[in-house]
Scaffold this motif. Structure first.
Motif, PDB file in Angstrom:
ATOM      1  N   SER A   3       2.659   7.779  34.487  1.00 35.89           N
ATOM      2  CA  SER A   3       3.650   8.237  35.445  1.00 35.89           C
ATOM      3  C   SER A   3       4.695   7.171  35.753  1.00 35.89           C
ATOM      4  N   SER A   4       4.434   5.904  35.312  1.00 31.84           N
ATOM      5  CA  SER A   4       5.393   4.818  35.528  1.00 31.84           C
ATOM      6  C   SER A   4       6.398   4.696  34.389  1.00 31.84           C
ATOM      7  N   VAL A   5       6.161   5.390  33.279  1.00 32.59           N
ATOM      8  CA  VAL A   5       7.095   5.341  32.155  1.00 32.59           C
ATOM      9  C   VAL A   5       8.394   6.018  32.579  1.00 32.59           C
ATOM     10  N   PRO A   6       9.535   5.343  32.466  1.00 28.29           N
ATOM     11  CA  PRO A   6      10.803   5.958  32.884  1.00 28.29           C
ATOM     12  C   PRO A   6      11.047   7.285  32.188  1.00 28.29           C
ATOM     13  N   TYR A   7      11.475   8.260  32.952  1.00 26.57           N
ATOM     14  CA  TYR A   7      11.725   9.588  32.408  1.00 26.57           C
ATOM     15  C   TYR A   7      12.723   9.539  31.260  1.00 26.57           C
ATOM     16  N   ASP A   8      13.781   8.704  31.419  1.00 25.27           N
ATOM     17  CA  ASP A   8      14.811   8.692  30.394  1.00 25.27           C
ATOM     18  C   ASP A   8      14.367   8.009  29.107  1.00 25.27           C
ATOM     19  N   LEU A   9      13.272   7.213  29.144  1.00 27.33           N
ATOM     20  CA  LEU A   9      12.780   6.591  27.919  1.00 27.33           C
ATOM     21  C   LEU A   9      12.298   7.652  26.941  1.00 27.33           C
ATOM     22  N   TRP A  10      11.588   8.658  27.431  1.00 27.23           N
ATOM     23  CA  TRP A  10      11.131   9.734  26.553  1.00 27.23           C
ATOM     24  C   TRP A  10      12.329  10.384  25.858  1.00 27.23           C
ATOM     25  N   GLY A  11      13.356  10.670  26.644  1.00 25.99           N
ATOM     26  CA  GLY A  11      14.535  11.322  26.077  1.00 25.99           C
ATOM     27  C   GLY A  11      15.246  10.456  25.053  1.00 25.99           C
ATOM     28  N   ARG A  12      15.348   9.143  25.330  1.00 26.70           N
ATOM     29  CA  ARG A  12      16.025   8.247  24.393  1.00 26.70           C
ATOM     30  C   ARG A  12      15.267   8.151  23.071  1.00 26.70           C
ATOM     31  N   LEU A  13      13.949   8.060  23.150  1.00 24.02           N
ATOM     32  CA  LEU A  13      13.157   7.940  21.923  1.00 24.02           C
ATOM     33  C   LEU A  13      13.273   9.203  21.075  1.00 24.02           C
ATOM     34  N   ILE A  14      13.252  10.353  21.722  1.00 23.37           N
ATOM     35  CA  ILE A  14      13.404  11.616  20.986  1.00 23.37           C
ATOM     36  C   ILE A  14      14.789  11.700  20.371  1.00 23.37           C
ATOM     37  N   GLU A  15      15.793  11.354  21.139  1.00 20.66           N
ATOM     38  CA  GLU A  15      17.174  11.459  20.664  1.00 20.66           C
ATOM     39  C   GLU A  15      17.448  10.507  19.511  1.00 20.66           C
ATOM     40  N   ARG A  16      16.876   9.287  19.557  1.00 23.11           N
ATOM     41  CA  ARG A  16      17.151   8.284  18.526  1.00 23.11           C
ATOM     42  C   ARG A  16      16.400   8.547  17.222  1.00 23.11           C
ATOM     43  N   ALA A  17      15.348   9.354  17.271  1.00 23.89           N
ATOM     44  CA  ALA A  17      14.542   9.594  16.069  1.00 23.89           C
ATOM     45  C   ALA A  17      15.395  10.190  14.957  1.00 23.89           C
ATOM     46  N   GLN A  18      15.259   9.625  13.766  1.00 28.72           N
ATOM     47  CA  GLN A  18      16.044  10.085  12.627  1.00 28.72           C
ATOM     48  C   GLN A  18      15.190  10.600  11.475  1.00 28.72           C
ATOM     49  N   LYS A  19      13.875  10.334  11.512  1.00 30.20           N
ATOM     50  CA  LYS A  19      13.020  10.736  10.397  1.00 30.20           C
ATOM     51  C   LYS A  19      11.840  11.588  10.853  1.00 30.20           C
ATOM     52  N   ARG A  20      11.195  11.175  11.955  1.00 33.64           N
ATOM     53  CA  ARG A  20       9.980  11.889  12.341  1.00 33.64           C
ATOM     54  C   ARG A  20       9.749  11.792  13.838  1.00 33.64           C
ATOM     55  N   ILE A  21       9.145  12.840  14.356  1.00 33.18           N
ATOM     56  CA  ILE A  21       8.650  12.869  15.728  1.00 33.18           C
ATOM     57  C   ILE A  21       7.236  13.411  15.646  1.00 33.18           C
ATOM     58  N   ASP A  22       6.274  12.637  16.128  1.00 32.43           N
ATOM     59  CA  ASP A  22       4.865  13.019  16.062  1.00 32.43           C
ATOM     60  C   ASP A  22       4.267  12.982  17.461  1.00 32.43           C
ATOM     61  N   ILE A  23       3.548  14.038  17.796  1.00 28.75           N
ATOM     62  CA  ILE A  23       2.883  14.136  19.099  1.00 28.75           C
ATOM     63  C   ILE A  23       1.408  14.405  18.863  1.00 28.75           C
ATOM     64  N   LEU A  24       0.557  13.557  19.422  1.00 24.86           N
ATOM     65  CA  LEU A  24      -0.889  13.766  19.366  1.00 24.86           C
ATOM     66  C   LEU A  24      -1.429  13.703  20.786  1.00 24.86           C
ATOM     67  N   ALA A  25      -1.934  14.825  21.257  1.00 23.54           N
ATOM     68  CA  ALA A  25      -2.462  14.888  22.620  1.00 23.54           C
ATOM     69  C   ALA A  25      -3.479  16.015  22.677  1.00 23.54           C
ATOM     70  N   TYR A  26      -4.080  16.180  23.832  1.00 22.68           N
ATOM     71  CA  TYR A  26      -4.858  17.399  24.051  1.00 22.68           C
ATOM     72  C   TYR A  26      -3.907  18.530  24.410  1.00 22.68           C
ATOM     73  N   ALA A  27      -3.034  18.294  25.379  1.00 27.52           N
ATOM     74  CA  ALA A  27      -2.065  19.312  25.773  1.00 27.52           C
ATOM     75  C   ALA A  27      -0.652  18.732  25.816  1.00 27.52           C
ATOM     76  N   GLY A  28      -0.487  17.584  26.479  1.00 30.22           N
ATOM     77  CA  GLY A  28       0.853  17.007  26.603  1.00 30.22           C
ATOM     78  C   GLY A  28       1.798  17.921  27.350  1.00 30.22           C
ATOM     79  N   LEU A  29       1.255  18.681  28.290  1.00 30.31           N
ATOM     80  CA  LEU A  29       2.060  19.667  29.008  1.00 30.31           C
ATOM     81  C   LEU A  29       3.205  19.015  29.773  1.00 30.31           C
ATOM     82  N   PHE A  30       3.013  17.775  30.191  1.00 34.77           N
ATOM     83  CA  PHE A  30       4.033  17.106  31.000  1.00 34.77           C
ATOM     84  C   PHE A  30       5.375  17.017  30.271  1.00 34.77           C
ATOM     85  N   LEU A  31       5.350  16.957  28.925  1.00 32.35           N
ATOM     86  CA  LEU A  31       6.592  16.825  28.169  1.00 32.35           C
ATOM     87  C   LEU A  31       7.523  18.019  28.387  1.00 32.35           C
ATOM     88  N   VAL A  32       6.958  19.209  28.336  1.00 33.36           N
ATOM     89  CA  VAL A  32       7.805  20.400  28.533  1.00 33.36           C
ATOM     90  C   VAL A  32       8.061  20.651  30.008  1.00 33.36           C
TER      91      VAL A  32
END
Length: 252
Positions: free
Chosen positions: A86-115
């Protein structure tokens, strides 16, 4: 003995020994010797070649980087440690997704917080896939024992399976996009992982604590390091046993 890994990496990138030599400023015969006689280049040349062919140094020259050196480099792969997700800056998630040029991988049980934190996430992932990026989402199999065990450990039986079924409704909207894979695993996760090209957020799992209250490592891959690769290999092992449908057979 020839360095077939180096030869193959150069050819796979549409290059020649002469082209590599020109890029890094050495004689073409020097590159030929690195290939045909398996001579080990100086570190500055290894770094440059590994970047050009997009491979890790230990893969190209297994004897060049000692385990001690790899461990030391691995320490530099840790950009920041957050005491809880919960301390990870909200905009960091967005920047990492936006900067990705080859792959985006998600491994979780649900990861509901992302959506939940970004209702546009599914549309963003779709556009990234349209732009040529491979998107792989590994969710927990809501029918598996591992999922219910996790729920019980957190003191909320049945909740984790419910979260997975909830997040399915979002990712089902990506079913018609060929560069997006949504698969299911029954692994007992020690970490959730979110990989964006050469950067990764690793959410550690702590017994009895929900994921938002557990630490997160922000990693960036460095040539010769072993920390980022350790977690990437773990992701790939889970992927090998993933299934296209909950309760189904392993995907091939």
């Amino acid at each position: 003995m020839a360095n077939d890994r180096l030869r193959d990496a150069i050819l796979r990138n549409g290059l020649t020994p002469g082209a590599v030599a020109e890029k890094i400023g050495v004689d073409p015969k020097t590159v030929e010797r690195w290939i045909t006689q398996d001579r080990i280049p100086y570190p500055r040349h290894r770094h440059a070649i590994a970047a050009i062919v997009r491979e890790d140094e230990p893969y190209l020259w297994p004897d060049a980087v000692t385990p001690e050196k790899a461990s030391k480099i691995g320490q530099s792969e840790l950009i920041r440690l957050y005491s809880r997700r919960s301390s990870v800056p909200y905009d960091l998630w967005g920047r990492l997704i936006e900067r990705a040029q080859k792959r985006i991988d998600i491994l979780a049980y649900a990861g509901l917080f992302l959506v939940e934190q970004d209702p546009r996430l599914v549309d963003v992932l779709r556009q990234k896939a349209v732009d040529g990026i491979e998107v792989t989402i590994l969710l927990g199999d809501p029918t598996s024992d591992a999922i219910e065990r996790r729920s019980v450990e957190e003191g909320a039986p049945g909740v984790m399976a419910a979260k997975i079924r909830q997040v399915q409704h979002y990712y089902n909207r990506l079913a018609d996009e060929p560069r997006v894979k949504v698969l299911y695993h029954d692994t007992t996760l020690y970490n959730s992982m979110y990989r964006f090209d050469d950067e990764m957020l690793v959410n550690m799992h702590v017994l009895g604590f929900p994921a938002p209250h557990a630490p997160v490592m922000h990693l960036r891959r460095l040539n010769g390091g072993d920390l980022f690769g350790t977690y990437s290999d773990s992701f790939d092992r889970v992927l090998l046993g993933a299934k296209p449908q909950p309760g189904g057979e392993v995907a091939t």
